[in-house]
Design a protein around this motif. Structure first.
Motif, PDB file in Angstrom:
ATOM      1  N   ARG A 107     -27.715 -28.681  -7.192  1.00 12.12           N
ATOM      2  CA  ARG A 107     -27.232 -29.061  -8.518  1.00 12.12           C
ATOM      3  C   ARG A 107     -26.411 -27.912  -9.100  1.00 12.12           C
ATOM      4  O   ARG A 107     -26.802 -26.752  -8.990  1.00 12.12           O
ATOM      5  N   ASP A 108     -25.280 -28.224  -9.733  1.00 13.83           N
ATOM      6  CA  ASP A 108     -24.394 -27.154 -10.206  1.00 13.83           C
ATOM      7  C   ASP A 108     -23.515 -27.671 -11.349  1.00 13.83           C
ATOM      8  O   ASP A 108     -22.406 -28.154 -11.130  1.00 13.83           O
ATOM      9  N   PRO A 109     -23.999 -27.558 -12.590  1.00  8.13           N
ATOM     10  CA  PRO A 109     -23.239 -28.089 -13.730  1.00  8.13           C
ATOM     11  C   PRO A 109     -21.821 -27.545 -13.852  1.00  8.13           C
ATOM     12  O   PRO A 109     -20.891 -28.281 -14.183  1.00  8.13           O
ATOM     13  N   ARG A 110     -21.631 -26.257 -13.605  1.00  5.81           N
ATOM     14  CA  ARG A 110     -20.304 -25.673 -13.803  1.00  5.81           C
ATOM     15  C   ARG A 110     -19.431 -25.709 -12.546  1.00  5.81           C
ATOM     16  O   ARG A 110     -18.250 -25.375 -12.589  1.00  5.81           O
ATOM     17  N   ARG A 111     -20.016 -26.095 -11.424  1.00  3.12           N
ATOM     18  CA  ARG A 111     -19.288 -26.315 -10.167  1.00  3.12           C
ATOM     19  C   ARG A 111     -18.526 -25.087  -9.670  1.00  3.12           C
ATOM     20  O   ARG A 111     -17.417 -25.185  -9.166  1.00  3.12           O
ATOM     21  N   PHE A 112     -19.164 -23.902  -9.785  1.00  6.74           N
ATOM     22  CA  PHE A 112     -18.573 -22.688  -9.222  1.00  6.74           C
ATOM     23  C   PHE A 112     -19.196 -22.333  -7.872  1.00  6.74           C
ATOM     24  O   PHE A 112     -18.895 -21.284  -7.303  1.00  6.74           O
ATOM     25  N   GLY A 113     -20.064 -23.188  -7.372  1.00  5.06           N
ATOM     26  CA  GLY A 113     -20.696 -22.931  -6.083  1.00  5.06           C
ATOM     27  C   GLY A 113     -19.701 -23.027  -4.942  1.00  5.06           C
ATOM     28  O   GLY A 113     -18.544 -23.444  -5.115  1.00  5.06           O
ATOM     29  N   TYR A 114     -20.176 -22.652  -3.755  1.00  6.23           N
ATOM     30  CA  TYR A 114     -19.289 -22.613  -2.581  1.00  6.23           C
ATOM     31  C   TYR A 114     -20.088 -22.985  -1.342  1.00  6.23           C
ATOM     32  O   TYR A 114     -21.234 -22.544  -1.173  1.00  6.23           O
ATOM     33  N   PHE A 115     -19.486 -23.797  -0.470  1.00 10.47           N
ATOM     34  CA  PHE A 115     -20.115 -24.184   0.793  1.00 10.47           C
ATOM     35  C   PHE A 115     -19.122 -24.051   1.934  1.00 10.47           C
ATOM     36  O   PHE A 115     -17.923 -24.297   1.761  1.00 10.47           O
ATOM     37  N   ASP A 116     -19.640 -23.670   3.099  1.00  9.38           N
ATOM     38  CA  ASP A 116     -18.797 -23.613   4.289  1.00  9.38           C
ATOM     39  C   ASP A 116     -19.677 -23.683   5.526  1.00  9.38           C
ATOM     40  O   ASP A 116     -20.909 -23.600   5.439  1.00  9.38           O
ATOM     41  N   PHE A 117     -19.029 -23.816   6.677  1.00 11.30           N
ATOM     42  CA  PHE A 117     -19.692 -23.806   7.970  1.00 11.30           C
ATOM     43  C   PHE A 117     -19.438 -22.448   8.611  1.00 11.30           C
ATOM     44  O   PHE A 117     -18.317 -21.945   8.597  1.00 11.30           O
ATOM     45  N   VAL A 118     -20.495 -21.831   9.154  1.00 11.97           N
ATOM     46  CA  VAL A 118     -20.388 -20.491   9.727  1.00 11.97           C
ATOM     47  C   VAL A 118     -21.030 -20.461  11.113  1.00 11.97           C
ATOM     48  O   VAL A 118     -22.103 -21.034  11.316  1.00 11.97           O
ATOM     49  N   GLN A 119     -20.354 -19.802  12.042  1.00 12.90           N
ATOM     50  CA  GLN A 119     -20.965 -19.528  13.344  1.00 12.90           C
ATOM     51  C   GLN A 119     -21.152 -18.027  13.556  1.00 12.90           C
ATOM     52  O   GLN A 119     -22.182 -17.590  14.020  1.00 12.90           O
ATOM     53  N   ASN A 120     -20.145 -17.244  13.179  1.00 14.23           N
ATOM     54  CA  ASN A 120     -20.245 -15.790  13.266  1.00 14.23           C
ATOM     55  C   ASN A 120     -20.009 -15.191  11.884  1.00 14.23           C
ATOM     56  O   ASN A 120     -18.870 -15.071  11.446  1.00 14.23           O
ATOM     57  N   PRO A 121     -21.089 -14.801  11.197  1.00 10.78           N
ATOM     58  CA  PRO A 121     -20.935 -14.269   9.833  1.00 10.78           C
ATOM     59  C   PRO A 121     -20.006 -13.063   9.734  1.00 10.78           C
ATOM     60  O   PRO A 121     -19.330 -12.878   8.729  1.00 10.78           O
ATOM     61  N   LEU A 122     -19.955 -12.253  10.788  1.00 13.75           N
ATOM     62  CA  LEU A 122     -19.128 -11.047  10.755  1.00 13.75           C
ATOM     63  C   LEU A 122     -17.635 -11.365  10.703  1.00 13.75           C
ATOM     64  O   LEU A 122     -16.824 -10.520  10.336  1.00 13.75           O
ATOM     65  N   GLU A 123     -17.291 -12.605  11.078  1.00 10.60           N
ATOM     66  CA  GLU A 123     -15.887 -12.993  11.082  1.00 10.60           C
ATOM     67  C   GLU A 123     -15.513 -13.870   9.897  1.00 10.60           C
ATOM     68  O   GLU A 123     -14.334 -14.173   9.696  1.00 10.60           O
ATOM     69  N   HIS A 124     -16.484 -14.281   9.106  1.00  4.53           N
ATOM     70  CA  HIS A 124     -16.179 -15.180   7.996  1.00  4.53           C
ATOM     71  C   HIS A 124     -15.512 -14.393   6.871  1.00  4.53           C
ATOM     72  O   HIS A 124     -15.964 -13.307   6.499  1.00  4.53           O
ATOM     73  N   PRO A 125     -14.447 -14.930   6.281  1.00  6.07           N
ATOM     74  CA  PRO A 125     -13.707 -14.179   5.247  1.00  6.07           C
ATOM     75  C   PRO A 125     -14.532 -13.808   4.028  1.00  6.07           C
ATOM     76  O   PRO A 125     -14.233 -12.814   3.363  1.00  6.07           O
ATOM     77  N   LYS A 126     -15.578 -14.582   3.718  1.00  5.88           N
ATOM     78  CA  LYS A 126     -16.410 -14.254   2.553  1.00  5.88           C
ATOM     79  C   LYS A 126     -17.445 -13.171   2.862  1.00  5.88           C
ATOM     80  O   LYS A 126     -18.008 -12.562   1.947  1.00  5.88           O
TER      81      LYS A 126
END
Length: 270
Positions: A107-126
């Motif tokens: 649940r997220d009233p202000r909709r600033f959340g973020y979702f993505d698919f990750v396999q290698n965290p060290l390579e993810h831009p976030k």
């Protein structure tokens, strides 16, 4: 915004809920985006897999299966909870359906959340390029002091820099600096090696204490169980502008640093 203690409290709550490694049967999106588009096709890779673990990196949650993980950031107002049939609420944007009739709702009233698919965290831009976790051995006074060399910004701004150390948000930066007796406006590069040891120690202590108390519930934060945190009842300087210092009685000062409200005692912090 939930900071490291709040996200760690949510992680532990989800870990307990998902301890039996249920199978993710369906990802139900109630809208296609939050802060950014939700990659529904990539996340569908996880459907049919057992949920093996829940990890945290900085302020991000990773829900792992053997094929990869769902990356989740709570944004400003995001919460996870168990949501049995009939418990549908305004601003529920994602439902995760698991085996055993278990359903989780995001649940997220202000909709600033973020979702993505990750396999290698060290390579993810976030995630790549992030600094050390403050509650691990990789973060110490020595590492902190070395990372501040050449930094002309205020020390409070520096310790909120995710490339220097992750997860020390506005509340905990003010509280840690007070506990260490360091004024937030001090130039980061002028922090002595000895005071860096003290500050690193206080950051660890304050973050750990907040986790023990369930985090700080200001505005919308709630644990996965729905309970509020209690660390806000222990604030010594944060959000106490013009009130007497708990140590010396002088009026707590406030100032905007790096775009964030900052609180300190000019007598106790030098």
């Amino acid at each position: 915004m939930p900071e490291l203690p709040e996200v760690e409290v949510v992680r532990r709550g989800l870990e307990k809920i998902l301890k039996d490694e249920p199978v993710l049967e369906k990802i139900e999106l109630k809208r296609p985006d939050l802060r950014e588009p939700i990659p529904a096709k990539k996340l569908s890779t996880l459907v049919g897999e057992k949920l093996l673990s829940v990890e945290r990196r900085a302020k991000y949650l990773l829900l792992w299966t053997k094929k990869g993980a769902m990356l989740s950031h709570l944004g400003m107002t995001g919460t996870w909870r168990v949501a049995p049939p009939g418990d549908e609420r305004l601003h529920d944007h994602i439902y995760l359906h698991f085996s055993g009739n278990l359903r989780l709702a995001y649940r997220d009233p202000r909709r600033f959340g973020y979702f993505d698919f990750v396999q290698n965290p060290l390579e993810h831009p976030k995630l790549k390029g992030l600094g050390p976790e403050p509650l691990t051995k990789n973060f110490s006074g020595k590492e902190l002091w070395e990372s501040l060399r050449g930094k002309e910004v205020a020390i409070k701004v520096a310790i909120m820099d995710q490339k220097i150390v992750v997860g020390v948000g506005n509340i905990y930066a003010s509280e840690a600096l007070f506990a260490a007796g360091i004024k937030p406006t001090l130039s980061a590069q002028k922090l002595s090696r000895e005071r860096a040891d003290v500050l690193a120690k206080e950051i660890k202590k304050i973050l750990s204490r907040s986790i023990e108390l369930g985090g700080s519930s200001i505005s919308d934060f709630a644990q996965a169980s729905g309970e509020s945190g209690y660390f806000q009842s222990t604030f010594r300087v944060y959000d106490r502008a013009k009130q007497p210092c708990v140590t010396c009685g002088q009026q707590v000062k406030s100032k905007v640093l790096g775009g964030r409200n900052t609180f300190w005692c000019s007598t106790c912090q030098k």
